[in-house]
Design a protein around this motif. Structure first.
Motif, PDB file in Angstrom:
ATOM      1  N   UNK A   1     -28.679  18.736 -23.793  1.00 53.80           N
ATOM      2  CA  UNK A   1     -27.788  18.377 -24.903  1.00 53.80           C
ATOM      3  C   UNK A   1     -26.355  18.240 -24.407  1.00 53.80           C
ATOM      4  N   UNK A   2     -25.895  19.214 -23.630  1.00 59.77           N
ATOM      5  CA  UNK A   2     -24.522  19.161 -23.121  1.00 59.77           C
ATOM      6  C   UNK A   2     -24.321  17.966 -22.190  1.00 59.77           C
ATOM      7  N   UNK A   3     -25.317  17.662 -21.375  1.00 55.49           N
ATOM      8  CA  UNK A   3     -25.214  16.507 -20.474  1.00 55.49           C
ATOM      9  C   UNK A   3     -25.125  15.207 -21.274  1.00 55.49           C
ATOM     10  N   UNK A   4     -25.859  15.124 -22.375  1.00 51.22           N
ATOM     11  CA  UNK A   4     -25.789  13.931 -23.232  1.00 51.22           C
ATOM     12  C   UNK A   4     -24.408  13.766 -23.824  1.00 51.22           C
ATOM     13  N   UNK A   5     -23.826  14.860 -24.295  1.00 48.76           N
ATOM     14  CA  UNK A   5     -22.506  14.813 -24.925  1.00 48.76           C
ATOM     15  C   UNK A   5     -21.450  14.336 -23.935  1.00 48.76           C
ATOM     16  N   UNK A   6     -21.591  14.731 -22.673  1.00 49.51           N
ATOM     17  CA  UNK A   6     -20.596  14.355 -21.660  1.00 49.51           C
ATOM     18  C   UNK A   6     -20.591  12.860 -21.362  1.00 49.51           C
ATOM     19  N   UNK A   7     -21.560  12.126 -21.868  1.00 53.25           N
ATOM     20  CA  UNK A   7     -21.600  10.672 -21.663  1.00 53.25           C
ATOM     21  C   UNK A   7     -20.712   9.923 -22.659  1.00 53.25           C
ATOM     22  N   UNK A   8     -20.104  10.640 -23.614  1.00 50.34           N
ATOM     23  CA  UNK A   8     -19.351   9.995 -24.689  1.00 50.34           C
ATOM     24  C   UNK A   8     -17.914  10.507 -24.729  1.00 50.34           C
ATOM     25  N   UNK A   9     -17.074   9.742 -25.436  1.00 45.44           N
ATOM     26  CA  UNK A   9     -15.749  10.183 -25.854  1.00 45.44           C
ATOM     27  C   UNK A   9     -15.650   9.849 -27.342  1.00 45.44           C
ATOM     28  N   UNK A  10     -15.563  10.861 -28.168  1.00 44.40           N
ATOM     29  CA  UNK A  10     -15.618  10.672 -29.615  1.00 44.40           C
ATOM     30  C   UNK A  10     -14.215  10.557 -30.208  1.00 44.40           C
ATOM     31  N   UNK A  11     -14.090   9.709 -31.233  1.00 49.61           N
ATOM     32  CA  UNK A  11     -12.840   9.690 -31.997  1.00 49.61           C
ATOM     33  C   UNK A  11     -12.656  11.024 -32.715  1.00 49.61           C
ATOM     34  N   UNK A  12     -13.759  11.521 -33.278  1.00 47.81           N
ATOM     35  CA  UNK A  12     -13.698  12.756 -34.071  1.00 47.81           C
ATOM     36  C   UNK A  12     -14.939  13.593 -33.778  1.00 47.81           C
ATOM     37  N   UNK A  13     -14.735  14.880 -33.531  1.00 47.63           N
ATOM     38  CA  UNK A  13     -15.835  15.829 -33.434  1.00 47.63           C
ATOM     39  C   UNK A  13     -15.770  16.771 -34.617  1.00 47.63           C
ATOM     40  N   UNK A  14     -16.874  16.867 -35.348  1.00 42.39           N
ATOM     41  CA  UNK A  14     -16.946  17.757 -36.517  1.00 42.39           C
ATOM     42  C   UNK A  14     -17.953  18.858 -36.204  1.00 42.39           C
ATOM     43  N   UNK A  15     -17.474  20.094 -36.209  1.00 44.72           N
ATOM     44  CA  UNK A  15     -18.358  21.214 -35.918  1.00 44.72           C
ATOM     45  C   UNK A  15     -18.340  22.215 -37.073  1.00 44.72           C
ATOM     46  N   UNK A  16     -19.393  23.004 -37.141  1.00 41.59           N
ATOM     47  CA  UNK A  16     -19.438  24.157 -38.027  1.00 41.59           C
ATOM     48  C   UNK A  16     -19.458  25.414 -37.176  1.00 41.59           C
TER      49      UNK A  16
END
Length: 254
Positions: free
Chosen positions: A156-171
């Motif tokens: 999951x973390x490796x997948x996320x590192x492939x992107x640059x997001x305008x907005x990250x929304x977390x809980x």
């Protein structure tokens, strides 16, 4: 019997049985269901119990309550928070929505946004936004957590590192008075940290119950968040810290 007499006994029953129900307590004390609901709300407001569907449980600092129970807690407040958050997300954005009932509520409020790219490790979010024909949904890989449809772990973390997001929304599971954002699952914490690192703007959705709880694993500080969406005024000391950090707190209108 007065509230002050009932409260200690309600807490003792909760410690003994692990949970109290409105119907059982009303019968036990010989009072109305409405009276018990008020008692449980008061005990929850003071942080001594946590409301769940039909009753309450003792708050835990090491174990989260069940996902279906979390969905029912303060559903109206979460919906208001989600509307306020979605209003800050423009069309044609690349965003990440992580695991949680509050982020699921945000997904539901994005149904009429257009030209969105949504990356998520939340299977429930993906299913919700699959109904928006003008939204491209990408689901990260990872180990499926069957209790809530979340994907976690190194993949999951490796997948996320492939992107640059305008907005990250977390809980999150909890926020303490010094501004630390907390959770129960260390693997989920690692995923949330990866999201924050890859997001230009960082948003946190957290209803009032999160400010009354504790959890063992630290995600980040509110200093690293741009906007916090909640449904009740936060403690003045915490608000002062957020003002110093230039972290904007949005109190959603329920």
């Amino acid at each position: 019997m007065s509230q002050t007499i009932r409260y200690p006994e309600i807490l003792e029953i909760a410690r003994r049985d692990g949970k109290v129900t409105v119907e059982h307590l009303a019968e036990h004390f010989g009072v109305t269901l409405q009276t018990i609901r008020r008692d449980l709300s008061d005990l929850a407001d003071s942080g001594r119990l946590e409301r769940v569907h039909g009753g309450a449980v003792l708050p835990s600092g090491t174990t989260n309550i069940g996902y279906e129970e979390r969905r029912r807690i303060n559903a109206e407040g979460k919906a208001a928070i989600a509307r306020a958050c979605a209003a800050q997300i423009p069309d044609s954005s690349a965003i990440f929505l992580n695991i949680g009932t509050s982020t699921e509520a945000v997904a539901a409020e994005l149904m009429h946004h257009s030209n969105l790219l949504v990356v998520t490790n939340n299977m429930n979010v993906a299913n919700i936004l699959s109904q928006n024909p003008d939204c491209e949904v990408i689901v990260t890989g990872g180990s499926l957590r069957q209790s809530d449809g979340g994907l976690i772990g190194d993949i999951t973390k490796a997948s996320i590192r492939q992107f640059k997001f305008d907005i990250g929304v977390i809980g999150c599971s909890a926020i303490d008075i010094d501004g630390d954002i907390l959770d129960f699952d260390v693997q989920e914490v690692g995923v949330s940290q990866a999201i924050l690192k890859r997001s230009r703007r960082r948003m946190l959705v957290a209803d009032q119950s999160k400010f009354k709880r504790t959890a063992p694993a630290r995600i980040a500080s509110l200093e690293e968040i741009d906007m916090v969406f909640t449904d009740r005024e936060v403690h003045p000391d915490l608000r002062a810290r957020c003002d110093d950090w230039q972290t904007r707190i949005v109190n959603a209108d329920t």
